[in-house]
Design an enzyme around this catalytic site. Sequence first.
Site, mmCIF file in Angstrom:
data_model
loop_
_atom_site.group_PDB
_atom_site.id
_atom_site.type_symbol
_atom_site.label_atom_id
_atom_site.label_comp_id
_atom_site.label_asym_id
_atom_site.label_seq_id
_atom_site.Cartn_x
_atom_site.Cartn_y
_atom_site.Cartn_z
ATOM 1 N N HIS A 121 0.789 -1.242 0.000
ATOM 2 C CA HIS A 121 0.000 0.000 0.000
ATOM 3 C C HIS A 121 0.814 1.282 0.000
ATOM 4 O O HIS A 121 0.269 2.361 -0.165
ATOM 5 C CB HIS A 121 -0.945 0.027 1.207
ATOM 6 C CG HIS A 121 -0.266 0.437 2.478
ATOM 7 N ND1 HIS A 121 0.427 -0.451 3.256
ATOM 8 C CD2 HIS A 121 -0.142 1.640 3.085
ATOM 9 C CE1 HIS A 121 0.933 0.178 4.297
ATOM 10 N NE2 HIS A 121 0.615 1.452 4.226
HETATM 11 C C1 UD1 Z 1 -1.944 5.993 5.522
HETATM 12 C C2 UD1 Z 1 -0.647 6.533 6.116
HETATM 13 C C3 UD1 Z 1 0.393 5.414 6.177
HETATM 14 C C4 UD1 Z 1 -0.152 4.160 6.844
HETATM 15 C C5 UD1 Z 1 -1.447 3.752 6.156
HETATM 16 C C6 UD1 Z 1 -2.056 2.529 6.770
HETATM 17 C C7 UD1 Z 1 -0.167 8.907 5.622
HETATM 18 C C8 UD1 Z 1 0.669 9.821 4.829
HETATM 19 N N1 UD1 Z 1 -0.081 7.598 5.290
HETATM 20 O O1 UD1 Z 1 -1.690 5.660 4.159
HETATM 21 O O2 UD1 Z 1 1.517 5.869 6.898
HETATM 22 O O3 UD1 Z 1 0.792 3.101 6.718
HETATM 23 O O4 UD1 Z 1 -2.372 4.849 6.231
HETATM 24 O O5 UD1 Z 1 -3.165 2.104 6.048
HETATM 25 O O6 UD1 Z 1 -0.877 9.328 6.527
HETATM 26 N N2 UD1 Z 1 -8.975 5.106 1.075
HETATM 27 C C9 UD1 Z 1 -10.224 4.527 1.024
HETATM 28 N N3 UD1 Z 1 -10.831 4.206 2.191
HETATM 29 C C10 UD1 Z 1 -10.258 4.417 3.395
HETATM 30 C C11 UD1 Z 1 -8.987 5.014 3.433
HETATM 31 C C12 UD1 Z 1 -8.349 5.336 2.271
HETATM 32 O O7 UD1 Z 1 -10.783 4.291 -0.037
HETATM 33 O O8 UD1 Z 1 -10.875 4.075 4.425
HETATM 34 C C13 UD1 Z 1 -8.260 5.403 -0.188
HETATM 35 C C14 UD1 Z 1 -8.478 6.759 -0.778
HETATM 36 O O9 UD1 Z 1 -8.559 6.580 -2.157
HETATM 37 C C15 UD1 Z 1 -7.194 7.498 -0.453
HETATM 38 C C16 UD1 Z 1 -6.172 6.391 -0.411
HETATM 39 O O10 UD1 Z 1 -6.879 5.233 0.016
HETATM 40 O O11 UD1 Z 1 -6.899 8.463 -1.386
HETATM 41 C C17 UD1 Z 1 -5.035 6.647 0.486
HETATM 42 O O12 UD1 Z 1 -5.457 6.923 1.834
HETATM 43 P P1 UD1 Z 1 -4.559 7.875 2.766
HETATM 44 O O13 UD1 Z 1 -5.188 8.048 4.075
HETATM 45 O O14 UD1 Z 1 -4.221 9.098 2.014
HETATM 46 O O15 UD1 Z 1 -3.209 7.093 2.943
HETATM 47 P P2 UD1 Z 1 -2.871 5.550 3.098
HETATM 48 O O16 UD1 Z 1 -2.286 5.110 1.807
HETATM 49 O O17 UD1 Z 1 -3.993 4.749 3.675
#
Ligand code: UD1
Length: 367
Positions: A207
């Site tokens: 991820h």
């Molecule tokens: C975040 C943390 C990372 C951690 C990870 C665990 C930051 C910079 N990164 O990364 O350190 O290891 O969480 O999971 O804070 N999305 C969904 N549903 C959700 C959450 C996210 O669809 O419930 C999708 C969205 O498209 C979003 C993408 O995932 O744009 C990324 O989510 P984001 O919170 O930006 O970062 P993670 O990659 O989850």
Amino acid sequence: MKIVSIVGARPQLVKLAPIASAFAETEHHHVIVHTGQHYDADMSDVFFSGLGIPQPDVHLGIGSGTHGAQTGRILGALDPVFEAEQPDWVLVYGDTNSTLAGALSAVKMHLPVAHLEAGLRSFNRRMPEEHNRVLTDHAADLLLAPTEEAMRHLATEGLARRSALVGDVMVDVCLQVRDAVVAAGDPPAGLPEGVDARTPYLLATLHRAENTDDPERLAALLDALAALPVPVALLAHPRLVARAAQHGLELERGAIRVGRPLPYAQMVAAVLGSTGVVTDSGGLQKEAYLLDRPCTTLRPETEWTETLADGWNHLVADPREIGVEAWTRIATRPAPDATRGTPYGDGRAARRVVEVLVERHPGKERR
Ligand code: UD1
């Protein structure tokens, strides 16, 4: 004493579980603020129900966005919460955008901040998490370090006086859940279709932005997983699903069987049922180590360097660079014979966190 915990992303909920339960044994008032960085039920809700965490007192509902937008929205939304709560400590966890925003908002309001899982370093300045943890450590008043190595990093950066070694709260929760899973004796549930828990399989997650956001790199990593000679149960994070769709890449290919993220106890059972783990997650590397499974980490470096001893964890930056044969040998290697030490503590870190918060409280008069 009143403590406000700021959480928002899945790994923070795992760390919150033992902290919430340690506070529940005391007279202290523990307030939980969920930023809403993670909002899908299987990234958030199942961790509250599955790990017995009380429902958040405040939910900010921030959701996804660019780093700036997401961090900024949390920052703005926390001001009135801190104004109303006036906590004795703000406790932030790990290295996400929710961590940095929580720390920044609190220090600007002159509230004491404690950082749980302080002192971890990858020294990779391309990682958003590295900036989040360095900035949070330097802003915070109390640095709760999980390992001796983390304490050394903090000392090198001139932060020794604000640091305390408490151990890793993930050990508290992982070992407790492992014991419950083993006692129940049930086979792993929730594995992707096509993975038979009675025959050997590898458990995989992917991820990190560094791995998912470049189409060429993501395609190469998926090809490498697909080429393995055993089924690969890929528990797909929403970021992986979203980026693969954007880049027009099919996740299900070759050995890969795609499933949804699992609740914590099912994840522990899935690791225990596997012959090994392939991941770019920090938490899962350590869980594999605690649960006696060899791990192959798809990154050039790790913050959890203790897992590398005796080959329990192996770093592979790019499977293309080492060739199919070497990659297969590494990813499917058996667990080492070597016994491991306890570099992450004894499973009582959360209680120590509460003790240190009491001992080191600066006192309102000194703020
Ligand atoms: C975040 C943390 C990372 C951690 C990870 C665990 C930051 C910079 N990164 O990364 O350190 O290891 O969480 O999971 O804070 N999305 C969904 N549903 C959700 C959450 C996210 O669809 O419930 C999708 C969205 O498209 C979003 C993408 O995932 O744009 C990324 O989510 P984001 O919170 O930006 O970062 P993670 O990659 O989850």
